[in-house]
Design a protein around this motif. Structure first.
Motif, PDB file in Angstrom:
ATOM      1  N   GLN A   1      -5.070  -0.451   4.511  1.00  0.00           N
ATOM      2  CA  GLN A   1      -4.879   0.992   4.367  1.00  0.00           C
ATOM      3  C   GLN A   1      -4.699   1.669   5.728  1.00  0.00           C
ATOM      4  O   GLN A   1      -3.842   2.540   5.895  1.00  0.00           O
TER       5      GLN A   1
ATOM      6  N   CYS B   1       0.855  -1.180   0.000  1.00  0.00           N
ATOM      7  CA  CYS B   1       0.000   0.000   0.000  1.00  0.00           C
ATOM      8  C   CYS B   1       0.897   1.238   0.000  1.00  0.00           C
ATOM      9  O   CYS B   1       1.922   1.261   0.690  1.00  0.00           O
TER      10      CYS B   1
ATOM     11  N   ALA C   1      -1.300   0.821   7.037  1.00  0.00           N
ATOM     12  CA  ALA C   1      -0.239   1.540   6.315  1.00  0.00           C
ATOM     13  C   ALA C   1      -0.058   2.944   6.897  1.00  0.00           C
ATOM     14  O   ALA C   1       1.074   3.404   7.111  1.00  0.00           O
ATOM     15  N   ILE C   2      -1.153   3.593   7.164  1.00  0.00           N
ATOM     16  CA  ILE C   2      -1.079   4.954   7.721  1.00  0.00           C
ATOM     17  C   ILE C   2      -0.533   4.926   9.147  1.00  0.00           C
ATOM     18  O   ILE C   2       0.283   5.768   9.541  1.00  0.00           O
TER      19      ILE C   2
ATOM     20  N   LYS D   1      -2.518  10.034   3.264  1.00  0.00           N
ATOM     21  CA  LYS D   1      -3.567   9.195   2.657  1.00  0.00           C
ATOM     22  C   LYS D   1      -2.958   7.866   2.202  1.00  0.00           C
ATOM     23  O   LYS D   1      -1.774   7.802   1.886  1.00  0.00           O
ATOM     24  N   ALA D   2      -3.811   6.850   2.109  1.00  0.00           N
ATOM     25  CA  ALA D   2      -3.372   5.539   1.617  1.00  0.00           C
ATOM     26  C   ALA D   2      -3.980   5.286   0.242  1.00  0.00           C
ATOM     27  O   ALA D   2      -5.108   5.672  -0.029  1.00  0.00           O
ATOM     28  N   SER D   3      -3.224   4.618  -0.613  1.00  0.00           N
ATOM     29  CA  SER D   3      -3.670   4.304  -1.973  1.00  0.00           C
ATOM     30  C   SER D   3      -4.506   3.028  -1.975  1.00  0.00           C
ATOM     31  O   SER D   3      -4.675   2.378  -0.944  1.00  0.00           O
TER      32      SER D   3
ATOM     33  N   VAL E   1       1.604   5.314   0.654  1.00  0.00           N
ATOM     34  CA  VAL E   1       1.169   6.400   1.529  1.00  0.00           C
ATOM     35  C   VAL E   1       1.711   7.705   0.957  1.00  0.00           C
ATOM     36  O   VAL E   1       2.836   7.758   0.450  1.00  0.00           O
TER      37      VAL E   1
ATOM     38  N   ARG F   1       6.107   3.240   0.937  1.00  0.00           N
ATOM     39  CA  ARG F   1       5.374   2.056   0.494  1.00  0.00           C
ATOM     40  C   ARG F   1       5.439   1.054   1.637  1.00  0.00           C
ATOM     41  O   ARG F   1       6.521   0.765   2.154  1.00  0.00           O
TER      42      ARG F   1
END
Ligand code: ATP
Ligand code: MG
Ligand code: MG
Ligand code: MG
Length: 354
Positions: A279, A228, A282-283, A237-239, A230, A296
């Motif tokens: 997500q 994911c 990841a953040i 934000k996460a993709s 960032v 990433r």
């Protein structure tokens, strides 16, 4: 007037060639579309021996797509700190160095000393993100689930009296086989081995110790590999989530860099709840290392149990046109050139010392 962007690439790292490819793609993006009116690109190249080269040679390297080799007259010189004079003109730095001496906080500390804004995570977060042991401590503190692991210091491998057999016993009893032996501070799978026996474990530890004093041994998981991206500073934000598939034993160096050996599936086909969980993780991981700009984050999704484990964060991920990071953002609605623009704006927003 245009903003002068110092695109810093190459570096003393096994990922030198990847950095050249990333820089080519970014330079191209800064010279196209709306970016042309906003930015002037000045490339700077760090040779494999650490010597900095200014715009002329850097441009040659970008055009050729291959390293500028150290010359005979550079032998034995330590002019690492003699910067090309054009460096003083830079308004914002864009370091796109992967691995040691570039992704690990060393160059970020230097750019902070220069008092010029730069793209990406500052020294602390870069160092924490690069060192897999420090990273795992930060992730554990943030409540992020990960595989079981054992920290190893090189001295345990070569000590007298010999503690090596005891260390191997402990690894076998705690982690079992297969397990993964890794140098703590590297990337692109360099120095990593998947081991299935005592003999392989011993060889892998000896080999990994040639790269780093700090090593890690992890329990092997059978899982899908998902990543994911960032983007942002404090409100990152996460993709969408991407998946990597391959037929080799694991995602090793050769699989990563031989065309056709791995496939990126974007977006990954996952239950919605799992995507959301990845997500959020990841953040959380980005915040746990005090990341800025980009990262990433790599995960293991154990389909049988529905478990998501964090593997690692990369604060300066591969940035070629076919790399996972920009592709994840493209699929999320931010094309490559806009992504590069946003990263520079995020660097300016963060300013120096903050
Ligand atoms: P990158 O190029 O993403 O920075 P890296 O050098 O930091 O990679 P890792 O991501 O830690 O290395 O591991 C490389 C690969 O090895 C993973 O993508 C995965 O295929 C495999 N791997 C690593 N650790 C484990 C594990 N504990 N269980 C199963 N597979 C693993
Ligand atoms: Mg990594
Ligand atoms: Mg990496
Ligand atoms: Mg990885």
């Amino acid at each position: 007037t245009k903003l002068k962007v110092g695109l810093l690439f190459g570096g003393c790292s096994g990922e030198h060639e990847v950095s050249i490819s990333s820089a080519r793609a970014i330079a191209q993006a800064l010279k196209s579309g709306e970016n042309t009116n906003k930015y002037e690109v000045l490339p700077f190249y760090i040779q494999k021996n650490g010597i900095w080269q200014g715009v002329e040679i850097a441009q040659q390297v970008l055009a050729a797509g291959s390293p500028y080799l150290p010359t005979d007259e550079q032998q034995g010189k330590h002019n690492l700190w003699q910067f090309p004079s054009q460096a003083s003109e830079i308004d914002v730095w864009f370091p796109i160095l992967h691995g040691p001496n570039g992704e690990d906080g060393t160059v970020q500390g230097l750019l902070k000393l220069m008092q010029v804004p730069f793209v990406g995570t500052p020294a602390l977060g870069s160092a924490v993100g690069m060192d897999k042991l420090a990273m795992k401590t930060a992730f554990a503190q943030a409540g992020l689930p990960q595989v079981k692991y054992i920290a190893v210091n090189r001295s345990q491998i070569y000590s007298n009296p010999c503690v090596f057999p005891k260390l191997c016993d402990e690894i076998e009893a705690t982690l079992g086989y297969p397990c993964f032996v890794k140098p703590a501070n590297l990337g692109s799978s360099v120095g990593i081995a998947k081991v299935r026996s005592r003999a392989q474990l011993e060889t892998a530890l000896d080999n990994a110790a040639s790269y780093d004093r700090r090593l890690i041994v992890e329990a092997g998981v059978v899982a899908r590999e998902v990543e994911c991206a960032v983007l942002g500073n404090d409100q990152a934000k996460a993709s969408v989530v991407g998946e990597i598939t391959y037929t080799s034993d694991f995602y090793d160096y050769q699989t990563k860099y031989t065309a056709g050996q791995a496939d990126l599936i974007i977006p990954a086909s996952l239950p919605d709840a799992i995507t959301t969980q990845i997500q959020e993780m990841a953040i959380k991981a980005f915040a746990a290392v005090d990341g800025a700009g980009l990262a990433r984050v790599d995960f293991f999704y154990v389909e049988q149990t529905g478990e998501v484990l964090i593997n690692e964060i990369n604060t300066l991920p591969g940035f070629t046109t076919t790399s996972m990071y920009p592709q994840l953002w493209a699929a999320t609605g931010i094309p490559f050139s806009e992504l590069v623009d946003q990263l520079i704006q995020l660097a300016l927003e963060r300013k120096v010392n903050s």
